[in-house]
Design a protein around this motif. Sequence first.
Motif, PDB file in Angstrom:
ATOM      1  N   MET A   1       5.302   1.315  26.982  1.00 20.09           N
ATOM      2  CA  MET A   1       5.039   2.045  25.642  1.00 20.09           C
ATOM      3  C   MET A   1       6.415   2.400  25.091  1.00 20.09           C
ATOM      4  O   MET A   1       7.504   2.504  25.723  1.00 20.09           O
ATOM      5  CB  MET A   1       4.286   3.374  25.947  1.00 20.09           C
ATOM      6  N   ILE A   2       6.455   2.349  23.690  1.00 23.32           N
ATOM      7  CA  ILE A   2       7.827   3.007  23.226  1.00 23.32           C
ATOM      8  C   ILE A   2       7.496   3.885  22.264  1.00 23.32           C
ATOM      9  O   ILE A   2       6.556   3.620  21.279  1.00 23.32           O
ATOM     10  CB  ILE A   2       8.611   1.683  22.361  1.00 23.32           C
ATOM     11  N   LYS A   3       8.059   5.168  22.517  1.00 22.57           N
ATOM     12  CA  LYS A   3       7.614   6.270  21.672  1.00 22.57           C
ATOM     13  C   LYS A   3       8.724   6.390  20.516  1.00 22.57           C
ATOM     14  O   LYS A   3       9.733   6.438  20.481  1.00 22.57           O
ATOM     15  CB  LYS A   3       7.451   7.493  22.668  1.00 22.57           C
ATOM     16  N   VAL A   4       8.180   6.558  19.223  1.00 31.21           N
ATOM     17  CA  VAL A   4       8.876   6.752  17.963  1.00 31.21           C
ATOM     18  C   VAL A   4       8.704   8.313  17.363  1.00 31.21           C
ATOM     19  O   VAL A   4       7.623   8.462  17.218  1.00 31.21           O
ATOM     20  CB  VAL A   4       8.750   5.592  17.006  1.00 31.21           C
ATOM     21  N   GLU A   5       9.873   8.992  17.344  1.00 31.33           N
ATOM     22  CA  GLU A   5       9.814  10.503  16.765  1.00 31.33           C
ATOM     23  C   GLU A   5      10.452  10.436  15.421  1.00 31.33           C
ATOM     24  O   GLU A   5      11.657   9.624  15.296  1.00 31.33           O
ATOM     25  CB  GLU A   5      10.272  11.451  17.907  1.00 31.33           C
ATOM     26  N   PHE A   6       9.978  11.432  14.464  1.00 31.36           N
ATOM     27  CA  PHE A   6      10.479  11.543  13.423  1.00 31.36           C
ATOM     28  C   PHE A   6      11.078  12.951  13.239  1.00 31.36           C
ATOM     29  O   PHE A   6      10.275  13.697  13.474  1.00 31.36           O
ATOM     30  CB  PHE A   6       9.427  11.127  12.168  1.00 31.36           C
ATOM     31  N   LEU A   7      12.163  13.045  13.039  1.00 36.27           N
ATOM     32  CA  LEU A   7      13.169  14.516  13.195  1.00 36.27           C
ATOM     33  C   LEU A   7      13.172  15.091  11.909  1.00 36.27           C
ATOM     34  O   LEU A   7      13.115  14.562  10.855  1.00 36.27           O
ATOM     35  CB  LEU A   7      14.370  14.337  13.975  1.00 36.27           C
ATOM     36  N   GLY A   8      13.298  16.468  11.990  1.00 38.73           N
ATOM     37  CA  GLY A   8      13.747  17.427  10.884  1.00 38.73           C
ATOM     38  C   GLY A   8      12.724  17.341  10.007  1.00 38.73           C
ATOM     39  O   GLY A   8      11.466  17.674  10.369  1.00 38.73           O
ATOM     40  N   PRO A   9      13.051  17.126   8.688  1.00 38.80           N
ATOM     41  CA  PRO A   9      12.197  17.076   7.601  1.00 38.80           C
ATOM     42  C   PRO A   9      11.084  15.952   7.864  1.00 38.80           C
ATOM     43  O   PRO A   9       9.887  16.140   7.050  1.00 38.80           O
ATOM     44  CB  PRO A   9      12.881  16.771   6.246  1.00 38.80           C
ATOM     45  N   MET A  10      11.214  15.059   8.532  1.00 38.33           N
ATOM     46  CA  MET A  10      10.069  13.880   8.619  1.00 38.33           C
ATOM     47  C   MET A  10       9.038  14.518  10.009  1.00 38.33           C
ATOM     48  O   MET A  10       8.334  13.608   9.946  1.00 38.33           O
ATOM     49  CB  MET A  10      10.890  12.683   9.133  1.00 38.33           C
ATOM     50  N   SER A  11       9.292  15.707  10.297  1.00 37.67           N
ATOM     51  CA  SER A  11       8.473  15.809  11.804  1.00 37.67           C
ATOM     52  C   SER A  11       7.016  16.177  11.384  1.00 37.67           C
ATOM     53  O   SER A  11       6.370  16.156  12.428  1.00 37.67           O
ATOM     54  CB  SER A  11       9.049  17.144  12.383  1.00 37.67           C
ATOM     55  N   GLU A  12       6.878  16.174  10.091  1.00 31.00           N
ATOM     56  CA  GLU A  12       5.277  16.369   9.637  1.00 31.00           C
ATOM     57  C   GLU A  12       4.437  14.878  10.053  1.00 31.00           C
ATOM     58  O   GLU A  12       3.420  14.869  10.236  1.00 31.00           O
ATOM     59  CB  GLU A  12       5.090  16.819   8.505  1.00 31.00           C
ATOM     60  N   ILE A  13       5.563  13.892  10.259  1.00 31.22           N
ATOM     61  CA  ILE A  13       4.847  12.511  10.399  1.00 31.22           C
ATOM     62  C   ILE A  13       4.544  12.517  11.981  1.00 31.22           C
ATOM     63  O   ILE A  13       5.623  12.787  12.643  1.00 31.22           O
ATOM     64  CB  ILE A  13       5.629  11.418   9.954  1.00 31.22           C
ATOM     65  N   GLU A  14       3.371  12.245  12.358  1.00 32.11           N
ATOM     66  CA  GLU A  14       3.173  12.288  13.841  1.00 32.11           C
ATOM     67  C   GLU A  14       3.874  11.040  14.572  1.00 32.11           C
ATOM     68  O   GLU A  14       4.152  10.170  14.076  1.00 32.11           O
ATOM     69  CB  GLU A  14       1.727  12.220  14.123  1.00 32.11           C
ATOM     70  N   PRO A  15       4.281  11.261  15.666  1.00 35.58           N
ATOM     71  CA  PRO A  15       4.968  10.319  16.492  1.00 35.58           C
ATOM     72  C   PRO A  15       4.130   9.080  16.721  1.00 35.58           C
ATOM     73  O   PRO A  15       2.952   9.228  16.733  1.00 35.58           O
ATOM     74  CB  PRO A  15       5.160  11.022  17.825  1.00 35.58           C
ATOM     75  N   LYS A  16       4.716   7.734  16.861  1.00 32.08           N
ATOM     76  CA  LYS A  16       3.868   6.838  17.142  1.00 32.08           C
ATOM     77  C   LYS A  16       4.457   6.239  18.498  1.00 32.08           C
ATOM     78  O   LYS A  16       5.282   6.361  19.059  1.00 32.08           O
ATOM     79  CB  LYS A  16       4.251   5.675  16.042  1.00 32.08           C
ATOM     80  N   GLU A  17       3.294   5.673  19.027  1.00 32.93           N
ATOM     81  CA  GLU A  17       3.266   5.098  20.405  1.00 32.93           C
ATOM     82  C   GLU A  17       3.068   3.330  20.321  1.00 32.93           C
ATOM     83  O   GLU A  17       2.135   3.040  19.586  1.00 32.93           O
ATOM     84  CB  GLU A  17       2.351   5.531  21.276  1.00 32.93           C
ATOM     85  N   LEU A  18       4.143   2.608  20.599  1.00 30.57           N
ATOM     86  CA  LEU A  18       4.072   1.195  20.117  1.00 30.57           C
ATOM     87  C   LEU A  18       4.083   0.599  21.490  1.00 30.57           C
ATOM     88  O   LEU A  18       4.747   0.916  22.537  1.00 30.57           O
ATOM     89  CB  LEU A  18       5.119   0.666  19.239  1.00 30.57           C
ATOM     90  N   LYS A  19       3.525  -0.740  21.531  1.00 23.86           N
ATOM     91  CA  LYS A  19       3.704  -1.468  22.914  1.00 23.86           C
ATOM     92  C   LYS A  19       4.900  -2.116  22.709  1.00 23.86           C
ATOM     93  O   LYS A  19       5.387  -2.634  21.908  1.00 23.86           O
ATOM     94  CB  LYS A  19       2.220  -2.431  22.757  1.00 23.86           C
ATOM     95  N   ALA A  20       5.470  -2.187  23.912  1.00 24.66           N
ATOM     96  CA  ALA A  20       6.811  -2.808  24.123  1.00 24.66           C
ATOM     97  C   ALA A  20       6.656  -4.356  23.745  1.00 24.66           C
ATOM     98  O   ALA A  20       7.707  -4.796  23.255  1.00 24.66           O
ATOM     99  CB  ALA A  20       7.347  -2.623  25.659  1.00 24.66           C
ATOM    100  N   SER A  21       5.469  -4.918  23.877  1.00 21.54           N
ATOM    101  CA  SER A  21       5.330  -6.371  23.573  1.00 21.54           C
ATOM    102  C   SER A  21       5.486  -6.721  21.909  1.00 21.54           C
ATOM    103  O   SER A  21       5.652  -7.781  21.470  1.00 21.54           O
ATOM    104  CB  SER A  21       4.206  -7.024  24.142  1.00 21.54           C
TER     105      SER A  21
ATOM    106  N   ALA B 134      26.528  16.491  13.463  1.00 19.77           N
ATOM    107  CA  ALA B 134      25.629  17.256  14.404  1.00 19.77           C
ATOM    108  C   ALA B 134      24.381  17.172  13.908  1.00 19.77           C
ATOM    109  O   ALA B 134      23.995  17.222  12.685  1.00 19.77           O
ATOM    110  CB  ALA B 134      26.224  18.831  14.458  1.00 19.77           C
ATOM    111  N   PRO B 135      23.269  16.853  14.846  1.00 15.61           N
ATOM    112  CA  PRO B 135      21.945  16.818  14.430  1.00 15.61           C
ATOM    113  C   PRO B 135      21.237  17.836  13.987  1.00 15.61           C
ATOM    114  O   PRO B 135      20.323  18.284  14.852  1.00 15.61           O
ATOM    115  CB  PRO B 135      21.392  15.678  15.445  1.00 15.61           C
ATOM    116  N   ILE B 136      21.563  18.411  13.036  1.00 15.46           N
ATOM    117  CA  ILE B 136      20.852  19.648  12.568  1.00 15.46           C
ATOM    118  C   ILE B 136      20.279  19.441  11.157  1.00 15.46           C
ATOM    119  O   ILE B 136      21.120  19.139  10.376  1.00 15.46           O
ATOM    120  CB  ILE B 136      21.786  21.051  12.548  1.00 15.46           C
ATOM    121  N   TRP B 137      19.063  19.950  10.731  1.00 15.12           N
ATOM    122  CA  TRP B 137      18.573  20.124   9.410  1.00 15.12           C
ATOM    123  C   TRP B 137      18.561  21.254   8.854  1.00 15.12           C
ATOM    124  O   TRP B 137      18.093  22.169   9.583  1.00 15.12           O
ATOM    125  CB  TRP B 137      17.297  19.173   9.529  1.00 15.12           C
ATOM    126  N   LYS B 138      18.917  21.243   7.670  1.00 16.67           N
ATOM    127  CA  LYS B 138      18.869  22.529   7.002  1.00 16.67           C
ATOM    128  C   LYS B 138      17.976  22.775   5.853  1.00 16.67           C
ATOM    129  O   LYS B 138      17.581  21.697   4.990  1.00 16.67           O
ATOM    130  CB  LYS B 138      20.324  22.894   6.279  1.00 16.67           C
TER     131      LYS B 138
END
Lengths: 77, 364
Positions: A1-21, B134-138
């Motif tokens: 599995m490869i996990k993809v996370e969306f950070l900061g303002p994108m974090s409302e998008i749920e993380p994805k889990e993808l097959k390594a293949s 720096a990985p910080i979001w405002k």
Amino acid sequence: MIKVEFLGPMSEIEPKELKASEVATLGDLKAILQLDSRLHTWLPISAVAVNDELIDDVGFTLKSGDKIALLPPVCGG
Amino acid sequence: MLEIYQGSLPTQEIYAKWEAFAKGEIKDQGKQHTSFENLERFKNGALCVFTGIVRAEGGISALSFDIYEPLLKKWFEEWQRRANEEFGAMIFMTHSLGDVPCGESSYMCAILSPKRRAALEIYEEFIEDFKANAPIWKYDVIEGKRIYAKERSKALNGSGILSDAQSERGTTQADSKIFQNLASYPQSLAKSPLFMPKIFAFSGKSNSGKTTLICKLAQYFEERGHRVGIIKHDPGDKAHFDIEGKDSYKFYQSSSVSTLISPTRAVIQAKALEKSEEELFYATLKQMSNIHGLKFIFVEGLKHLPYPRLVVTRGEIDEDYIACASAFAIDESVGNADILPPHLPTLNLNNIEQIAEFITQYQV
């Protein structure tokens, strides 16, 4: 599995889990993420970290267990 | 020392802690950063503190922050390591997570160092790099809503690799800046002019006065407090450092790398093994910069390397050198100076101050 996370303002998008293949390289990941319309405005301005290391090569090879994070533009302070 | 606080920073409490650290009253717990062997008690003459306060503008009641801690820690630790190794300095930083109302503080950093000058230099570079990397979001908090401050944010290095939409780059203020600085993170730090020695190369025929000039320049800069490194190319493999039969000679013969350490110097001899001269050059460069925090590295020879280069000439100018030259240093014995293209600066080989100034000012 490869996990993809969306950070900061994108974090409302749920993380994805993808097959390594399915995602041998960041290029494969790019093709998959481009299908998600919620990411359209984010992809052109986001950086990519694989296992907490920023990567700027779309040919970068992925392996099972990798943790990928998408980082939109930052503003600390 | 890096600490994250939920909400507003207790600024006075944080300052008191840093000051105690400066006085040597608190010992490093060794968790968040590398060791501080260069940081001696009562040896620090400067503590430069920066406090970022939330401004009331655009109808906001507060700012709010998200942080990606693993990457922030990596970024911070690299800064901390370099500042400590090269300047004997220590960096403190705290940042808020979540909401910080107007008038309160969300960011504090400080540089603790023996000398004011190093502290001030690091201070400015560190805060600039923090803003960019720096990985910080405002977020602006307006009427209870959290709105991402996109226009004020900066895209990180390498942004957009998962997109074909090239044209969308530059839509934020961030992007324009980032593509001027394509160093990949965390190497952005290595590119910081604060830590990078300026490399300048010298070429010229034998007996042109090259060696004399390099020595005079090195002495000139050293006398002004700027450490200089020199890398010499020995294409004929003629130089001898060791005497057959001595222990150091035996060690060199029997190993890949041998080092001699004495109270006055370190001598490293590494065999080329399968490495090319160019590979050896880059490996050496890295080591030299690490050892002493050099301001300049002068390279003698190695004409094909892409560095700014001063061609030293007495007598006749050899046209073959024009292509690799950033400038010529000549004296009155040169008869054919008119063959030089007009855009190439011509310096006086005997005017060390002029040449030193040229090297200092030279922008790649």
